[in-house]
Write a protein that holds these residues in place. Structure first.
Motif, short mmCIF file in Angstrom:
data_model
loop_
_atom_site.label_atom_id
_atom_site.label_comp_id
_atom_site.label_asym_id
_atom_site.label_seq_id
_atom_site.Cartn_x
_atom_site.Cartn_y
_atom_site.Cartn_z
N ALA A 1 0.31 5.26 -0.66
CA ALA A 1 -0.62 5.42 0.51
C ALA A 1 0.31 6.14 1.60
CB ALA A 1 -0.95 4.11 1.20
N ARG B 1 0.89 -1.28 -0.15
CA ARG B 1 -0.04 -0.01 -0.03
C ARG B 1 0.79 1.30 0.01
NH1 ARG B 1 -5.36 -0.97 0.97
NH2 ARG B 1 -5.95 -3.14 1.43
N LEU B 2 2.02 1.21 0.80
CA LEU B 2 3.07 2.41 0.82
C LEU B 2 3.18 2.43 -0.53
CD1 LEU B 2 4.58 1.83 4.16
CD2 LEU B 2 2.97 3.71 3.69
N SER B 3 3.80 1.28 -1.30
CA SER B 3 4.74 1.69 -2.57
C SER B 3 3.81 2.27 -3.62
CB SER B 3 5.24 0.24 -2.76
OG SER B 3 4.07 -0.62 -3.33
#
Ligand SMILES: Nc1ncnc2c1ncn2[C@@H]1O[C@H](COP(=O)(O)OP(=O)(O)OP(=O)(O)O)[C@@H](O)[C@H]1O
Ligand SMILES: [Mg+2]
Lengths: 405, 269
Positions: free
Chosen positions: A321, A316-318
């Motif tokens: 997010a 999700r961060l990548s």
């Protein structure tokens, strides 16, 4: 992200890891249900005792002869002034805070009538007595003041007496012999159940006070005077008033100790609830242990899934997010899980309480604050262990979260 | 004092120059040193590369030469320990975490060797994911955009499959659709075909070439010289440094290669 999206993501995530979600919720369900039911059983027992004491009658005050035993050894029976009808009359005429007053003259004896005989307690009382004890009549009527003055040989029997002597026919109008004195039954009392100490309230015969005093107790004195205060708030004032009237009646000097004891319901309640309080504490500690066990279960499941979840966070961060997006998602997930687990747990405990109350001797009473405590505690555990690992992971670089093992 | 001011002026000139250069990627002495316990592992040493819009670059080099480290820095998935990285003229080293997230979301599509799709989640939902974190306001219909991206990679008929129901090549195409869905100007791919057989790999490169023809800049890592030949330029690395950087003269066309493989397969039968 919008609230709607957040909730959607969280519920999707919960549904996708069904087993994990179920086990987490189960920990909360069991924790909440255990605490609520355990405490409810304790509270139920306590409530039962309180109800039994309340069944003694509202605003009840009991005056018994003899000083309370606080001052060490007192003189034995006979050294103190017994109660007489004069005491009762004085209270009746002069008390302003007493609604009803009745003497109680107790006698034990053999009763013959109906289908056999029965050993029981006969109490001589005034017509006010059933009001003081908030008792009702099953059938027939209670005796009147005129019966008391005329020393009529009438009586009202408890349901236990009817069961034993007149199981099949109507006892009203029948004769029974109490210690060989014939009495006519004019009424039957409603069933009252057990006393706080487990004996039956219904194994009793009530008769006019003067009749019992003259005919049955053989000149014996009054065993107690029972009074109901005009209302609940006035009990303390009524006790003070009764005390001074009794002191006057017994002509006690200033400084001389009382030769009688006045007790109200709170004294009785205190003694009787002591045992049930110990039970409640015991059950609550068992419940506390199950809550902790449930909490550890939740913790385990959350920690086991942390690798998988950290990778998810990395993904999700990548793709863009923010840490806050992740935190909000995981917090929402944890809240949704804890809340639904908590609700199911409470529902379950209501079901168990219903079964206990209706199909067993055990009574369970669910207090709202226990629900709040259990809910709050289980929720806090669920949220903490769902959220804390996520907080750590969301602070990582995306690549470190992706590589986490 | 004077020297410092002079240095500052120089830096400002330098920044301006970069903007004028119109590069999509410019790294200046980009370095990364990992710390493992007390030991420093220098994985990237003073790397300077420029990439113009529309390029298709293949990064090559032996295992451990720092290719992935470089890609992660270019993808804003990790922070350099020294040096600067200008993306589209912006110096990323001065950015906050949230700005980093914004860049990952808007400007870069990253394709991993291991796909990195969310398990138990359909292709469509996986592709929709970047749109959920899109704060630019350009996303109007998530599903429509995700379907379009999946159709672009030829997976219009597999939208409701979860990763475990898809072949490796299909999973990588889902990942590519996810990288494309926010219309980034830069696609970064770290060994995108590392887990795929050669035919599926060529299919993926065919997609890359198509996207590049449409104007998307692509930087990818590959181990195989045959595959690197699909790119327009090769950067070779060794021990955390760039050792060669050259244009490819006889570039391969993935579509033609695919035709060859298909006809060979028919002959084999
Ligand atoms: N997270 C890390 N912590 C410590 N050292 C690392 C880490 N990641 C990479 N390294 C080291 O940095 C160097 C470069 O690694 P990198 O993964 O960039 O190589 P690579 O060129 O991608 O290799 P490969 O072709 O095998 O993928 C290696 O020596 C590696 O051991
Ligand atoms: Mg690598």
């Amino acid at each position: 992200m919008q609230a709607k999206t957040i909730l959607k993501v969280a519920t999707k995530s919960i549904m996708k890891a069904r087993m994990r979600s179920l086990l987490t919720a189960l920990g909360i369900i069991i924790g909440v249900a255990a605490v609520v039911v355990m405490v409810a059983i304790g509270d139920g027992a306590q409530l039962k005792v309180e109800q039994q004491i309340a069944s003694l009658g509202s605003n009840l005050i009991i005056i018994t002869p003899g000083a309370s035993n606080t001052g060490g050894v007192r003189g034995g029976a006979g050294t103190f002034n017994r109660f007489t009808m004069d005491d009762v009359e004085k209270l009746k005429t002069e008390s302003t805070l007493a609604k009803s007053i009745s003497p109680v003259i107790s006698a034990r004896g053999q009763v013959i009538g109906g289908i056999g005989n029965w050993f029981t307690i006969i109490q001589g009382v005034s017509p006010d007595y059933i009001d003081i004890r908030s008792w009702g009549l099953e059938s027939g009527e209670f005796f009147t003041d005129r019966d008391v003055m005329a020393r009529s040989k009438v009586c009202v029997i408890g349901s236990e007496i009817k069961k034993n002597l007149f199981p099949n026919d109507d006892p009203i109008g029948q004769q029974i012999r109490i210690r060989n004195v014939p009495f006519k039954i004019i009424g039957v009392l409603k069933e009252k159940g057990q006393t706080a100490v487990g004996t039956s309230n219904d194994d009793v015969i009530l008769a006019p006070s003067r009749t019992v005093l003259d005919r049955l107790s053989g000149g014996r004195f009054i065993s107690s005077i029972q009074v109901s205060a005009i209302n609940n708030d006035k009990i303390t004032a009524a006790i003070a008033e009764l005390k001074s009237l009794m002191r006057e009646s017994h002509k006690l000097f200033q400084g001389e100790d009382d030769d009688f004891t006045i007790r109200d319901q709170s004294d009785l309640t205190e003694a009787a609830t002591e045992t049930s309080r110990i039970l409640t504490i015991l059950l609550a500690s068992v419940a506390g242990v199950s809550l902790i066990v449930g909490g550890i279960g939740i913790m385990n499941i959350m920690l086991v899934s942390v690798t998988e979840r950290t990778r998810e966070i990395g993904i999700r961060l990548s793709i863009g997010a923010r840490s806050s997006d992740i935190l909000i998602q995981f917090l929402t997930e944890a809240i949704v899980l804890s809340l639904s687990g908590g609700i199911i747990g409470v529902a379950l405990s209501f079901l168990i309480a219903y079964i206990l109350n209706n199909y067993t001797d055990q009574s369970a009473y669910i207090k709202p604050q226990i629900i709040m405590i259990a809910f709050g505690f289980a929720g806090a555990i669920g949220i903490f262990f769902g959220f804390y690992p996520a907080r750590k992971a969301s602070a990582l670089n995306p690549i470190d979260a992706l590589r986490y093992e | 004092m004077e020297i410092e001011t002079a240095a500052q002026d120089l830096e400002e000139d330098f920044n301006r120059e970069i903007i004028l250069e119109n590069l999509i990627i410019k790294t200046v002495n980009l370095s990364k040193t990992y710390k493992v316990g007390d030991i420093d592992v220098p994985a990237l040493k003073h790397v300077n590369i420029n990439v113009e819009p529309g390029e298709f670059v293949a990064i090559m080099g032996a295992s451990g030469s720092g290719k992935s480290t470089l890609m992660n820095l270019l993808g804003c998935l990790d922070m350099p320990t020294a040096g600067d990285y200008f993306l589209d003229g912006q110096n990323t080293s001065k950015m906050s975490k949230n700005e980093y997230a914004q860049i990952r979301n808007q400007k870069i599509g990253f394709v991993f060797q291991g796909f990195n799709l969310l398990p138990r989640t359909t292709a469509l939902e996986n592709v929709e994911l970047p749109l959920m974190y899109d704060r630019s306001g350009k996303t109007i219909n998530q599903e429509k955009m995700a379907i379009a991206a999946l159709e672009r990679v030829g997976l219009g008929d597999r939208m409701h499959h979860i990763p475990s129901q898809l072949s490796g090549g299909q999973q990588q195409r889902v990942a590519l659709a996810r990288a494309l869905v926010n219309e980034p100007s830069l696609i970064l791919a770290d060994e995108p075909t590392g887990n795929l057989d050669s035919r599926t790999s060529v299919e993926v490169f065919h997609l890359f070439q198509q996207l590049n023809d449409e104007g998307i800049t692509i930087v990818m890592v590959t181990h195989e010289r045959d595959f690197a030949a699909f790119a327009k330029r090769i950067i070779e690395m060794r021990d955390g440094r760039v050792i060669k950087d050259y244009e490819i003269k006889d570039r391969l066309n993935a579509e033609t290669e695919l035709q060859k493989i298909l006809s060979e397969a028919i002959i084999d039968d």
